[in-house]
Design a protein around this motif. Structure first.
Motif, mmCIF file in Angstrom:
data_model
loop_
_atom_site.group_PDB
_atom_site.id
_atom_site.type_symbol
_atom_site.label_atom_id
_atom_site.label_comp_id
_atom_site.label_asym_id
_atom_site.label_seq_id
_atom_site.Cartn_x
_atom_site.Cartn_y
_atom_site.Cartn_z
ATOM 1 N N GLU A 501 -30.666 2.047 -14.489
ATOM 2 C CA GLU A 501 -29.858 0.826 -14.382
ATOM 3 C C GLU A 501 -30.331 -0.042 -13.224
ATOM 4 O O GLU A 501 -30.449 -1.273 -13.347
ATOM 5 C CB GLU A 501 -28.380 1.185 -14.231
ATOM 6 C CG GLU A 501 -27.762 1.767 -15.491
ATOM 7 C CD GLU A 501 -26.257 1.986 -15.351
ATOM 8 O OE1 GLU A 501 -25.684 1.493 -14.342
ATOM 9 O OE2 GLU A 501 -25.670 2.639 -16.231
ATOM 10 N N GLU A 502 -30.617 0.592 -12.074
ATOM 11 C CA GLU A 502 -31.123 -0.157 -10.925
ATOM 12 C C GLU A 502 -32.496 -0.757 -11.226
ATOM 13 O O GLU A 502 -32.796 -1.889 -10.827
ATOM 14 C CB GLU A 502 -31.240 0.767 -9.715
ATOM 15 C CG GLU A 502 -29.928 1.328 -9.197
ATOM 16 C CD GLU A 502 -30.176 2.345 -8.107
ATOM 17 O OE1 GLU A 502 -30.294 1.931 -6.937
ATOM 18 O OE2 GLU A 502 -30.285 3.553 -8.436
ATOM 19 N N TYR A 504 -33.774 -1.653 -14.179
ATOM 20 C CA TYR A 504 -33.704 -2.796 -15.092
ATOM 21 C C TYR A 504 -33.067 -4.016 -14.415
ATOM 22 O O TYR A 504 -33.414 -5.164 -14.731
ATOM 23 C CB TYR A 504 -32.958 -2.410 -16.373
ATOM 24 C CG TYR A 504 -33.905 -1.903 -17.432
ATOM 25 C CD1 TYR A 504 -34.452 -2.767 -18.380
ATOM 26 C CD2 TYR A 504 -34.290 -0.570 -17.466
ATOM 27 C CE1 TYR A 504 -35.339 -2.305 -19.346
ATOM 28 C CE2 TYR A 504 -35.175 -0.099 -18.418
ATOM 29 C CZ TYR A 504 -35.700 -0.977 -19.367
ATOM 30 O OH TYR A 504 -36.605 -0.524 -20.305
ATOM 31 N N LYS A 505 -32.183 -3.762 -13.474
ATOM 32 C CA LYS A 505 -31.620 -4.889 -12.723
ATOM 33 C C LYS A 505 -32.709 -5.550 -11.877
ATOM 34 O O LYS A 505 -32.811 -6.791 -11.807
ATOM 35 C CB LYS A 505 -30.475 -4.380 -11.827
ATOM 36 C CG LYS A 505 -29.727 -5.503 -11.118
ATOM 37 C CD LYS A 505 -28.561 -4.941 -10.309
ATOM 38 C CE LYS A 505 -27.819 -6.066 -9.580
ATOM 39 N NZ LYS A 505 -26.680 -5.546 -8.779
ATOM 40 N N MET A 506 -33.539 -4.726 -11.243
ATOM 41 C CA MET A 506 -34.665 -5.254 -10.474
ATOM 42 C C MET A 506 -35.662 -5.959 -11.388
ATOM 43 O O MET A 506 -36.233 -7.003 -11.036
ATOM 44 C CB MET A 506 -35.345 -4.123 -9.704
ATOM 45 C CG MET A 506 -36.609 -4.541 -8.956
ATOM 46 S SD MET A 506 -36.347 -5.854 -7.741
ATOM 47 C CE MET A 506 -35.527 -4.934 -6.441
ATOM 48 N N GLU A 508 -35.045 -7.548 -14.200
ATOM 49 C CA GLU A 508 -34.500 -8.864 -14.570
ATOM 50 C C GLU A 508 -34.702 -9.864 -13.425
ATOM 51 O O GLU A 508 -35.100 -11.017 -13.642
ATOM 52 C CB GLU A 508 -33.004 -8.737 -14.889
ATOM 53 C CG GLU A 508 -32.691 -7.944 -16.142
ATOM 54 C CD GLU A 508 -33.171 -8.633 -17.414
ATOM 55 O OE1 GLU A 508 -33.333 -9.872 -17.402
ATOM 56 O OE2 GLU A 508 -33.399 -7.926 -18.404
ATOM 57 N N GLU A 509 -34.437 -9.414 -12.210
ATOM 58 C CA GLU A 509 -34.639 -10.287 -11.054
ATOM 59 C C GLU A 509 -36.114 -10.681 -10.923
ATOM 60 O O GLU A 509 -36.446 -11.843 -10.661
ATOM 61 C CB GLU A 509 -34.174 -9.576 -9.782
ATOM 62 C CG GLU A 509 -34.413 -10.388 -8.500
ATOM 63 C CD GLU A 509 -34.353 -9.526 -7.257
ATOM 64 O OE1 GLU A 509 -35.300 -9.603 -6.440
ATOM 65 O OE2 GLU A 509 -33.361 -8.787 -7.097
#
Length: 610
Positions: A501-502, A504-506, A508-509
């Protein structure tokens, strides 16, 4: 062969000379002869022991009248067979066997029986060794181990397993012999089964198992086992460290490789040519070319493999001129280059576009150095010519090859056609590839890109239909990054990592910042019949982008990220990583299937020539 009675130190040369004079005396008896032969055996001089025996053959009936003397004579035959031509010891060995049978020692004395098995085993006559083994009225662990080793040496692991399974008692040598036997045969699963069942492992047990993983390209398991070995406080030997370094080279595990190097230095392990070359290769393949050169220049003695490893390392990092300078230095020192050396030399020319130099070195292989070019060398030349725009000349070289070109040659030519938009030769190369390697998805992707460049959308559609019709499966891209002494591996679209999850968040950023900086996803590279948004998502989830997102998440700002990928970096990822180096102020060192890419401040060391 174990000695009968005590383990004294090897005798000194002056003592051996005194022993030899004693044997020549007229009153030499069985005890004196046995003492001299035993001294020679302990000094690792079995041939001299046999010479003593041959000189005394007229008196042999009384000198070999006891089992002790006879077993020593058989041991000398066994040791001599391992050092010299086995045929030289066969007549004497057969004579001693006959004497053992007539005296009854062959049946009654375990030491004589074991010496017989060992003699035949070391002379390469496993069938006679097995016959002597089967005739033994009782078999201790040592006798069984001799038979195990004989089978393993011949690659007959199934026969060795029969002996192993029939043993009532086994010692560590028994278990290690079977681990080694399965490891050498490449049966890593069975080797691990025996390894796990071994209760009291030593350094050889661990070394054999780690080596089996490394040779089988199961590098992640090799490194995991290395961690367990270190936790168990087992001191590794040089063979173990070479295997671990090989696994580090394969995985790009620089931290673990450097840990091995620190162990070597802190424990003052002698860096011989094999270990030194493994360190040179590890640092180069893990992206640290500076330390690779440092180890190379610190080595007191180097062979052609060491020089070749360094030349190839420099070439793969795009330092072609440095690689060629090193080659010239190697020649000036009188070393003869081999096939591997010239692969590095031609790669150096390819990666920096030195066409005329490449031709010169290719011709010098046979004309100057007597090295016959192999398919790998022709592949380098096709790559060199094709990348430089000489696609027709590359095609002519392929047609003139003294052997049939393989799929790699045609794939290399197809890649050149993509760079220089040559549809006609690309279609000819593809026709060959559909015969030689019809299920490799990369060929179809390349040709589709070539059609797209030429605005041949019918060709693009045909490639998509072919992939679907032939059910051609895409080889998944795999990228790895090392963090906290662990290699983290990602595949395209991966969602298995515990911190996914972390990550994929990175991701996207990261993609958002790249788009702001001018990044545009190259959706034409995606051949799946999906909508435009799905193509962008597929590109964003390429394995190297996931590995980079993990690296940005876990490492300090400004630190270098090192990524290893199993396939060639695609144009989209190459373009994106250049921007990542600029936007995030990071250096990124990416090893793909072809070479190293050093990204820094929006540029790549390959200068888009890969």
């Amino acid at each position: 062969m174990r000695a009968r009675g005590g383990g004294a130190a090897a005798p000194r040369p002056e003592h051996l000379a005194a022993h030899a004079r004693l044997v020549k005396s007229a009153d030499a008896d069985a005890f004196v002869v046995s003492t001299v032969m035993r001294a020679y055996l302990r000094a690792s001089l079995p041939l001299q022991a046999l010479l003593v025996l041959r000189g005394l053959l007229p008196r042999a009936p009384r000198l070999l009248a006891n089992s002790f003397s006879l077993s020593l004579a058989l041991q000398a035959c066994a040791a001599s067979a391992a050092l010299a031509s086995s045929a030289a010891t066969r007549p004497l060995g057969a004579s001693l066997h006959a004497r053992a049978v007539r005296s009854g020692f062959a049946a009654a004395d375990l030491f004589v029986r074991t010496a017989l098995v060992e003699m035949y085993a070391k002379s390469g006559r496993a069938e006679l060794a097995r016959a002597a083994f089967d005739e033994a009225p009782r078999r201790d662990v040592f006798l069984c181990n001799v038979m195990l080793a004989a089978y393993v040496a011949r690659g007959e692991v199934a026969e060795a397993r029969q002996v192993f399974d029939g043993m009532r008692n086994r010692d560590l040598v028994s278990w290690n012999t079977m681990i080694h036997g399965y490891a050498v045969r490449g049966d890593v699963g069975m080797a691990r089964e025996i390894f796990d069942a071994t209760s009291d492992r030593d350094a050889f047990s661990w070394s054999s198992m780690i080596s089996a993983y490394a040779k089988g390209r199961r590098s992640k398991e090799a490194l995991e086992l290395w961690k367990v070995m270190r936790a168990a406080r087992i001191a590794p030997d040089c063979i173990t460290m070479v295997s671990v370094l090989s696994a580090c080279s394969d995985m790009g595990a620089l931290t673990i490789g450097a840990e091995v190097h620190r162990f070597v230095e802190s424990h003052r392990v002698e860096v011989d040519m094999k270990l030194g070359t493994a360190l040179v290769d590890m640092y180069a393949k893990c992206g640290d070319i500076e330390n690779s050169l440092k180890v190379f220049h610190a080595m007191p003695v180097m062979d052609v493999l060491t020089w070749s490893s360094m030349i190839i390392g420099l070439a793969n990092h795009g330092l072609g001129h440095d690689a060629l300078s090193l080659f010239s230095e190697m020649i000036s020192q009188g070393l003869q280059p081999n096939e591997i050396t010239f692969v590095g030399v031609l790669m150096a020319c390819t990666h920096v576009g030195l066409v005329s130099d490449g031709k010169k070195y290719f011709s010098s292989m046979t004309d100057v150095h007597g090295v016959v070019p192999r398919v790998e060398h022709y592949g380098c030349m096709v790559d060199l010519l094709g990348r430089a725009g000489h696609v027709e000349e590359a095609m002519q070289l392929i047609r003139s090859m003294p052997f049939e070109p393989d799929a790699i040659i045609w794939r290399t030519l197809l890649g050149a056609c993509r760079i220089h938009k040559n549809v006609e030769i690309a279609e000819e190369a593809m026709a060959k590839l559909r015969v030689l390697d019809p299920l490799a998805d990369g060929h179809y992707v390349l040709l589709s890109n070539i059609y797209a460049q030429a605005n041949s959308w019918e060709g693009v559609a045909e490639m998509r239909k072919t992939i679907k019709r032939e059910n051609i499966q895409r080889v998944p891209g795999r990228s790895s990054i090392e963090w906290e002494n662990t290699v983290h591996e990602f595949v395209s679209g991966d969602r298995s990592h515990p911190r996914i999850e972390e990550i994929y968040k990175m991701l996207e950023e990261m993609i958002g910042r790249l788009i702001q900086a001018g990044y545009r996803p190259m959706t034409s590279l995606v051949l799946q019949d999906i909508d435009e948004q799905s193509k962008k998502r597929a590109l964003a989830e390429h394995s190297e982008k996931l590995a980079i997102a993990f690296g940005l998440l876990t490492t300090p700002p400004g630190s270098t990220l090192r990524i290893t990928k199993n396939l060639r970096a695609c144009e989209d990822c190459h373009s994106a990583i250049k921007l990542i180096s600029l936007v995030y102020g990071r250096k990124l060192i990416v090893r793909d299937r072809n070479r190293f890419h050093h990204f820094n401040e929006g540029q790549c060391s390959c200068k888009d020539y890969w």
